[in-house]
Design a protein around this motif. Sequence first.
Motif, PDB file in Angstrom:
ATOM      1  N   GLY A 490     -33.514   2.383 -15.027  1.00 55.89           N
ATOM      2  CA  GLY A 490     -33.880   3.394 -14.884  1.00 55.89           C
ATOM      3  C   GLY A 490     -32.675   4.324 -15.522  1.00 55.89           C
ATOM      4  N   ALA A 491     -32.723   5.469 -15.575  1.00 50.30           N
ATOM      5  CA  ALA A 491     -32.192   6.776 -16.222  1.00 50.30           C
ATOM      6  C   ALA A 491     -30.501   6.550 -15.528  1.00 50.30           C
ATOM      7  N   TYR A 492     -29.759   7.523 -16.210  1.00 53.31           N
ATOM      8  CA  TYR A 492     -28.536   8.123 -14.961  1.00 53.31           C
ATOM      9  C   TYR A 492     -28.720   9.229 -13.777  1.00 53.31           C
ATOM     10  N   THR A 493     -29.517   9.836 -14.047  1.00 50.14           N
ATOM     11  CA  THR A 493     -30.206  10.395 -12.882  1.00 50.14           C
ATOM     12  C   THR A 493     -31.458   9.950 -12.416  1.00 50.14           C
ATOM     13  N   ASN A 494     -31.625   8.917 -11.703  1.00 44.20           N
ATOM     14  CA  ASN A 494     -32.804   8.498 -11.469  1.00 44.20           C
ATOM     15  C   ASN A 494     -33.492   9.223 -10.146  1.00 44.20           C
ATOM     16  N   VAL A 495     -33.849  10.991  -9.818  1.00 50.21           N
ATOM     17  CA  VAL A 495     -34.546  11.212  -9.006  1.00 50.21           C
ATOM     18  C   VAL A 495     -35.801  11.583  -9.779  1.00 50.21           C
ATOM     19  N   LYS A 521     -32.970  20.864  -7.202  1.00 48.47           N
ATOM     20  CA  LYS A 521     -32.302  19.836  -7.523  1.00 48.47           C
ATOM     21  C   LYS A 521     -31.352  19.593  -8.441  1.00 48.47           C
ATOM     22  N   ASP A 522     -29.875  20.068  -8.155  1.00 48.87           N
ATOM     23  CA  ASP A 522     -29.271  19.557  -9.855  1.00 48.87           C
ATOM     24  C   ASP A 522     -28.492  18.775 -10.216  1.00 48.87           C
ATOM     25  N   GLY A 523     -27.696  17.472  -9.723  1.00 49.07           N
ATOM     26  CA  GLY A 523     -27.475  16.788 -10.118  1.00 49.07           C
ATOM     27  C   GLY A 523     -27.544  15.523  -9.413  1.00 49.07           C
ATOM     28  N   ALA A 524     -27.042  13.663 -10.172  1.00 50.80           N
ATOM     29  CA  ALA A 524     -27.127  12.479  -9.111  1.00 50.80           C
ATOM     30  C   ALA A 524     -25.954  12.067  -9.454  1.00 50.80           C
ATOM     31  N   ALA A 525     -25.818  11.523  -8.832  1.00 47.64           N
ATOM     32  CA  ALA A 525     -24.654  10.614  -8.273  1.00 47.64           C
ATOM     33  C   ALA A 525     -24.639   9.247  -8.658  1.00 47.64           C
ATOM     34  N   ASN A 543     -28.872  19.522 -16.273  1.00 43.31           N
ATOM     35  CA  ASN A 543     -28.977  20.200 -17.491  1.00 43.31           C
ATOM     36  C   ASN A 543     -28.075  19.284 -18.611  1.00 43.31           C
ATOM     37  N   CYS A 544     -27.717  18.253 -18.741  1.00 44.19           N
ATOM     38  CA  CYS A 544     -27.759  16.987 -19.705  1.00 44.19           C
ATOM     39  C   CYS A 544     -28.308  16.663 -20.378  1.00 44.19           C
ATOM     40  N   GLY A 545     -28.515  16.410 -21.179  1.00 43.10           N
ATOM     41  CA  GLY A 545     -29.676  16.164 -22.437  1.00 43.10           C
ATOM     42  C   GLY A 545     -30.208  14.798 -22.683  1.00 43.10           C
ATOM     43  N   TRP A 546     -28.251  14.227 -22.358  1.00 47.09           N
ATOM     44  CA  TRP A 546     -29.136  12.684 -22.254  1.00 47.09           C
ATOM     45  C   TRP A 546     -29.010  12.121 -21.333  1.00 47.09           C
ATOM     46  N   ARG A 547     -29.067  13.010 -20.015  1.00 50.32           N
ATOM     47  CA  ARG A 547     -29.270  11.753 -18.447  1.00 50.32           C
ATOM     48  C   ARG A 547     -30.871  11.338 -18.725  1.00 50.32           C
ATOM     49  N   ARG A 548     -31.249  11.346 -19.629  1.00 49.56           N
ATOM     50  CA  ARG A 548     -32.775  10.578 -19.823  1.00 49.56           C
ATOM     51  C   ARG A 548     -32.529  10.521 -20.937  1.00 49.56           C
ATOM     52  N   ASP A 585     -20.655  13.619 -22.352  1.00 46.93           N
ATOM     53  CA  ASP A 585     -21.844  13.241 -23.116  1.00 46.93           C
ATOM     54  C   ASP A 585     -22.178  11.393 -22.610  1.00 46.93           C
ATOM     55  N   GLU A 586     -22.787  10.894 -23.728  1.00 44.95           N
ATOM     56  CA  GLU A 586     -23.452   9.541 -22.880  1.00 44.95           C
ATOM     57  C   GLU A 586     -22.194   9.085 -23.425  1.00 44.95           C
ATOM     58  N   ALA A 587     -21.536   9.377 -24.900  1.00 44.34           N
ATOM     59  CA  ALA A 587     -20.540   8.815 -26.014  1.00 44.34           C
ATOM     60  C   ALA A 587     -19.649   7.831 -25.036  1.00 44.34           C
ATOM     61  N   ASP A 588     -19.037   8.981 -23.046  1.00 47.23           N
ATOM     62  CA  ASP A 588     -18.239   8.245 -23.031  1.00 47.23           C
ATOM     63  C   ASP A 588     -18.492   7.421 -21.753  1.00 47.23           C
ATOM     64  N   ILE A 589     -20.087   7.245 -22.037  1.00 55.14           N
ATOM     65  CA  ILE A 589     -20.499   5.425 -21.146  1.00 55.14           C
ATOM     66  C   ILE A 589     -20.746   4.457 -22.553  1.00 55.14           C
ATOM     67  N   ASP A 590     -19.467   3.784 -22.679  1.00 57.17           N
ATOM     68  CA  ASP A 590     -18.908   2.438 -23.591  1.00 57.17           C
ATOM     69  C   ASP A 590     -19.852   1.431 -22.543  1.00 57.17           C
ATOM     70  N   ILE A 591     -20.409   0.928 -22.284  1.00 55.98           N
ATOM     71  CA  ILE A 591     -21.157  -0.303 -21.635  1.00 55.98           C
ATOM     72  C   ILE A 591     -21.979  -0.809 -22.567  1.00 55.98           C
ATOM     73  N   PRO A 592     -21.905  -1.827 -22.756  1.00 54.72           N
ATOM     74  CA  PRO A 592     -22.957  -3.104 -23.492  1.00 54.72           C
ATOM     75  C   PRO A 592     -24.618  -2.848 -23.119  1.00 54.72           C
TER      76      PRO A 592
END
Length: 909
Positions: A490-495, A521-525, A543-548, A585-592
């Motif tokens: 799924g996405a970073y915001t699964n809603v 709905k504003d955000g996801a955890a 409003n984060c464009g990289w959430r999906r 942003d998504e660049a902060d998520i440094d997971i393979p």
Amino acid sequence: MKRINNLILALAGLFAVACADTFEERYDLAVNTDRYSVTAEAGKLPVTVYCSGAWTAQLTAESAWATLDRTAGSGITTIRLNYADNPGLTRSVGVVLRGSGLEKTVTVVQKAGITAPELIFLSKDLAFANGAYKGTAAFETNLPDELLRDVVPAVTYAAEGDAWISDVVYHADDEEAGETEIPLARRGLITFATAANATGEPRTATVGFSVTDADGNVFGDSFTVTQSADEARITLADDVAPIEGGRRAVAFSTNLGALLAEMKVEVTYADPAVADFISDVELGAGELTYAITANEGVEKRYATITVSCADLAGGVVSASSNITQRVTAQPREVSFADLRALFTAEDKSYASDEDHIDYLLCRVIGDAGNPNMDQNLNTGPNSITTDENDCTNYVQSLDGRYGFRLKFAAPADNVCLRGEQVKILLDGVTLSRESDPMRYTLRGLKAGNIEKAAEASALEPKARTIATLTDDDIYTYCALSGLEFSVKEGAYTNVREYDAIGNPCNANLSFAGGTQAQKAKDGAANLLYDGDNDAIYMLVNMNCGWRRTGRSVPQGVGTVSGIVVHTPMERWGGNVGRYSIRPFDEADIDIPRAAASAYATLVEWRLDKAVISVGAYKWNDNGTYTVGSAANSATQLVQNRMHATTDNTGGGARLYSENRMLNQTVTADRSYPIAIVHGYRGLNVSNYVPGDGTTMGMSKYTMLGFLGNVAGWYEWNGDTWTGKTNGIVMEFSTAGVGGSAAAVSFSTAAGKHSTNEAACSWTNASSYPVYWKVEYATSADGATWSDYTEAVNAATGERGFEMRSLPWCINNSSTRTSVFDTANRSGVYTQSDFGFGLVPYRFVLPAEVLGKAKVRVRISPSSDVIATWNPGIDGYALGQTHRNLRIARTYPFDIANGVYVEDLSIQYK
């Protein structure tokens, strides 16, 4: 005239004698007069002596201003008295004549040379403290020194007793008095000494000093000496001088007023290199005055003026005035640590002192315009404002140790860009502190409070793990290592994003009925965990464009960077942990992206829509299922126990519900139904199909709906609740499995759904138990069980969690009423905040659950508090529940509901 007549008579007598040769006039001793008056100017006074025989003349006293030209003779003779100029009072001298056995005195009075003789003391009252002091009384006079030199001052005491004034002495002083009403005045002094006052009472005496002229006129004055019984005292105030300097005055007082002129004044400087800026120090009644030059430096100047007075025994009393001279307000850096120390529980406005402009030098770790700076807030049932996010930024100390959140007055004031080094001018900024955890916010900033100090440069986050985070890391930029997503699909915001705040993904979307997105709905955890079995929520705004991104989240183990925050997320069950992390942003998520984990999967229940049909179905004991349709639902219902979709225990892992359906007859195959409800799992806007209901939702998997009613989650004895609850149970074996820890992960929410995916709607809102717990029990033989023990929430460190509402809306969108509005109006629950989306959880299981024949993990209510509908008029931002409505009805409880779960797995390491 009398003198002339006498002379004529005498001449007539002489003439008669001359005419008679036989007559001779004789004089024993005579003068024309016995008193003469002469002018003040020098001259000669003739005095005729009449004597028939010898005579002598002398002055009555030796005189420096009068002499006789002869002092002896015989017969009628004229002598002359020589007199000098008279500079003083009227004076007289006597001339004693002796002859013929007789004596006569002639008095010569010389007029005063002073037009208006005066002697006036400058101070008539002299005050002394208790002690032996030398006093001085100054006077002005036009009387000559030689006249005053031999005068003995007179002391008169007001009360009888010992004479306490001594050594009263006149001192000549030729200094001119200056401007005075006395013509040609000069100064003079009377000095004296006082003795210590042992009477315990004040005492006074009068000292008189005067002279008498030849006419008996007295010229002089007196002064009064007052001595208290108090010890000597001097007080002197401090002063803060302005930058420009000038003449200054400070308060001064003493009970040694008579010694004012005798007091010693000394100026000392704090820095000998910065000296001589004080001059012309003068003591006066009630004040000390001094002159100070302008301060043209950049530092304050300090000096001390000391006033002291010594007594006759050598004792000294003193006082000092500390002088501080201001300087033009200078910039002054305040450290993060010092500023933090100024925060209090109550908000307060910062104010620099008058000599400084205080600033905080810091590094911007947030970013103006970034949509993931803070939680956006509800302003109405279907409205969210981004102002909170847009007014928020973050800074940290240059060493990264401490951080502050910035709250600007308006979004336009938020001018801080990521990576910049800035000075925050602190004046007028509100210091706001919140505790548990301790965090610090600077509020009310304006653009004018920000000064750029250095260009933006790359940020280096602090290396941390979840376990090593402390309150000092809040609002700092950290990199948390060893993280992996709890839900790796799924996405970073699964809603369900149709219900989310307006954003590019839903800007042009409308539901099948044609209504616009509700923007609730504003955000996801999203939950991440690490190899230490600790967990943390990653907060991502809509409003984060990289959430999906069109693809699933990374599935490996790596590092996530961002700002560490504490944000109670009411829309996600309230407590999402002491610390959360907000990536930029998504660049902060440094997971393979490649699959990897610190844990091994023991068992999981995950159904993919690709292989599971919508509608009723039957699960077979051999692990297969029979696909059916809604038309066959009477015979094809889910059975009690569901096989795991992944089972590394040798088989036999089952999932089942202890909750019964509403009004359901208890039978072997229909008592505890599990329904399949396809989730909302699109990864980007291209997945949207109008009317499909799949709009950009949760994970790729299908939700499991545990359907029933509120009362069904509780065990009843007739119409009485027993205090026990029913739950969702995972049962599996860990025989032969060893390790150091285990965990159960799942995503859940509650409400009501239809088994028909297309019928899933916000109009199907329903109640459910609010507070839940996760428990585990073990069996060594598969038959005898231990008591249940509550597991710990890996993200919060607490036991249990608060169930989130899955539907966000209300029963009737036009009237905003519900079936429970009338019955439970005071305890209604706000559902208008919530959009579709399950909350991921992870609970820690101890190593003791491993190596067991059977293990049960149970998710069940932990209290009788339930959530109820809210008409949406009041309290729309209260979150999960008012937390005050409790079950008050008997079984069966006529509220249908579902608890929805997906992503269930048991892991170990």
